[in-house]
Design an enzyme around this catalytic site. Structure first.
Site, short mmCIF file in Angstrom:
data_model
loop_
_atom_site.label_atom_id
_atom_site.label_comp_id
_atom_site.label_asym_id
_atom_site.label_seq_id
_atom_site.Cartn_x
_atom_site.Cartn_y
_atom_site.Cartn_z
N LYS A 1 0.92 -1.16 -0.06
CA LYS A 1 0.18 -0.04 0.11
C LYS A 1 0.87 1.32 0.08
CE LYS A 1 -1.80 2.79 2.97
NZ LYS A 1 -1.54 3.95 2.11
N CYS B 1 13.57 11.31 5.97
CA CYS B 1 13.79 10.56 7.48
C CYS B 1 14.91 10.71 8.31
CB CYS B 1 13.38 9.25 7.53
SG CYS B 1 14.27 8.04 6.27
N GLU C 1 9.53 15.97 14.91
CA GLU C 1 10.11 15.91 13.55
C GLU C 1 9.25 16.70 12.56
OE1 GLU C 1 9.09 12.25 11.18
OE2 GLU C 1 10.98 12.23 10.54
#
Ligand code: NAD
Length: 506
Positions: free
Chosen positions: A183, A297, A400
């Site tokens: 997905k 990331c 983040e």
């Protein structure tokens, strides 16, 4: 038509070797983040589509040929897929650039890295396909540990490196003989859809590779909890990762999580003792923080610089950050694209506003840029932003942002640098800059992060494990451990001369 897919009919769900629409008939517009126009329309799958895809993957695993296909044939298919990716390099790179906003050149690098991942796992599985004979302490026992595929894998991926993150899961899953449902992010599904076509062209049997386009809250959640799924491998944010783990817990599924980071880039003054050293450290700090508009990331979003160097370093950094050429990723001179969505832009603005309210000092950026020929007003652009005088109580230092925002903290001693660098709940990656090799290795050894760069930032190698300490995740991708995630170890103990054991007298 692409593969056997009718693009105009939004057939972006792949179940058992056939492309189809969502059972509900729903669709979603995929936007170009550079101007918010509709790039494509895809099927908006739901839980029932996830169920169908999982059933196909289950059947292909339980009764199909793939798990029993000789390892050399599986490796050959991976290599053919790599060749097909390179054949389609320009087309895929362009699609990735338009879908995610990254520059075309970054898109090309991504395709090369995806092909490398397929080749790496092809080689690795050939080298690591044998079992391990164990000395059972008896001539009449044959004991061997073999590795088998885990089964049906649910693979859930994010929007920042759509195809790359998918390949780090799909390549080892296939190498090990699993079947899967992938997905992709609902924001950037297009290149993953293309990859499924390429796998079919390379000769993958029907039902092995299934795909559902759709939202995380329905499709992703169903995949994480479904009883017929054996492993969930997820890359994305901390909150969704936690939900995946919770959903997978009742079924005691194997779970691999690649989550976020709040990554330190530690610069000692000795790294900048020469003009060349200074130039390199500043250049790489820019790259660490702002490539792909900080939507990485492992972005080096926390600059931790020695106090004596601060003013000179931050002044130069802010100057160069202000010169970064923002625009549509497909334009030649552009160095940085937009953020992926209006939501991501709003989130970035909110973090910068909160940092300024908490006392951070703005040294560059901090706003949307003026529109231009390469920068439509409707695009989700945000200027590379440097925030000085930051400290860990600020949200922008702890959380983040996933946008082009760099915070600056300072230290006076090596111990202080290490403490600051480790002062995060995450632990994905970090950099150390020093001209003193002993110091650099000492600090690298003390950082609680899954990847540490010395005098560099961002490179990764397919043969080296990637993953995080702390809340950056569970498990590793790439390297031998990245294949091991997709295998079960089985000990087969064979008694060559069975006799009664007489434990019980009667
Ligand atoms: P996200 O968590 O919003 O979404 C990631 C994927 O999870 C998407 O496909 C989404 O649809 C799905 N999802 C969302 N909620 C879900 C749920 N409840 N159950 C199952 N699936 C669900 O993340 P994002 O915004 O797409 O990506 C950015 C995040 O990914 C950042 O935190 C970034 O650090 C992280 N990331 C980590 C790595 C790594 O290697 N560690 C690499 C790339 C991105």
């Amino acid at each position: 038509m692409e593969g056997n897919r009718d693009v105009s009919a939004q057939q972006t769900i792949r179940v058992g070797g056939e492309w189809r629409k969502a059972a509900s008939g729903s669709t979603r517009d995929i936007l170009d983040p550079a101007d918010a126009t509709v790039l494509a329309v895809v099927s908006e799958g739901g839980a029932e589509d996830a169920d169908a895809a999982i059933a196909a993957a289950r059947e292909a695993f339980d009764t199909g040929p793939w798990p029993r296909t000789p390892v050399a044939e599986r490796a050959a298919l991976l290599r053919r897929t790599a060749d097909l990716l390179i054949r389609n390099r320009e087309k895929i790179a362009l699609l990735e650039s338009r879908d995610s906003g990254k520059t075309l050149e970054e898109g090309r690098v991504d395709v090369d890295c995806v092909a490398d991942a397929f080749r790496y796992f092809a080689d690795l599985v050939m080298n690591e396909s044998g079992g391990r004979v164990v000395d059972a302490g008896s001539d009449t026992v044959h004991s061997v540990v073999v590795h088998e595929p885990v089964g049906v894998c649910a693979l859930i991926t994010p929007w920042n490196y759509p195809l790359l993150q998918a390949s780090w899961k799909i390549a080892p899953a296939l190498a090990a003989g699993n079947t899967f449902v992938v997905k992709p992010s609902e924001l950037t599904p297009l290149t993953t859809v293309d990859l499924i076509d390429l796998l079919a062209e390379a000769g993958l049997p029907p039902g092995v590779a299934n795909l559902v386009t759709g939202p995380g809250a329905t499709v992703g959640a169903r995949m994480s909890e479904h009883p017929d799924v054996d492993l969930v491998s997820f890359t994305g944010g901390l909150r969704s990762g936690t939900e995946v783990m919770r959903a997978a817990a009742p079924g005691v599924k194997k779970v691999a999580l690649e989550l976020g980071g709040k990554n330190p880039n530690v610069v000692f003054a000795d790294a900048c003792a020469t003009e060349e050293g200074f130039d390199t450290a500043v250049d790489q700090a820019l790259n660490a923080a702002f490539i792909h508009s900080g939507q990485v990331c492992s972005a080096g979003s926390r600059l931790i610089v020695e106090e004596s160097l601060r003013e000179r370093f931050v002044t130069e950094l802010a100057l160069r950050a202000g010169r970064i050429r923002l625009g549509r990723g497909t334009e030649k001179a552009v160095e940085c694209g937009p953020l992926v969505s209006a939501q991501q832009l709003a989130k970035t603005e909110e973090y910068v506003a909160s940092a300024l309210a908490e006392g951070a000092v703005l040294r560059s950026g901090g706003r949307r840029p003026e529109p231009s020929e390469v920068r439509p007003a409707e695009g989700y652009f945000y200027e590379p932003t440097v925030l000085d005088h930051c400290h860990r109580e600020m949200r922008v230092v702890r959380e983040e942002v996933f946008g082009p925002v760099l915070t600056v903290e300072t230290f006076r001693t090596e111990d202080e640098a290490v403490t600051l660098a480790n002062d995060t709940e995450y632990g994905l990656a970090g950099g150390v800059w020093s001209a003193d090799p002993g110091r650099a290795r000492r600090v690298a050894g003390r950082l609680r992060h899954g990847t540490v760069w010395i005098n560099d930032f961002h490179p990764y190698l397919p043969q080296a494990e990637w993953g995080g300490f702390g809340k950056s995740g569970i498990g590793r991708e790439l390297g031998p451990a990245g294949l091991a995630e997709y295998r079960e170890a089985k000990h087969i103990y064979q008694n060559l001369e069975p006799r009664p054991v007489r434990w019980f007298a009667g």
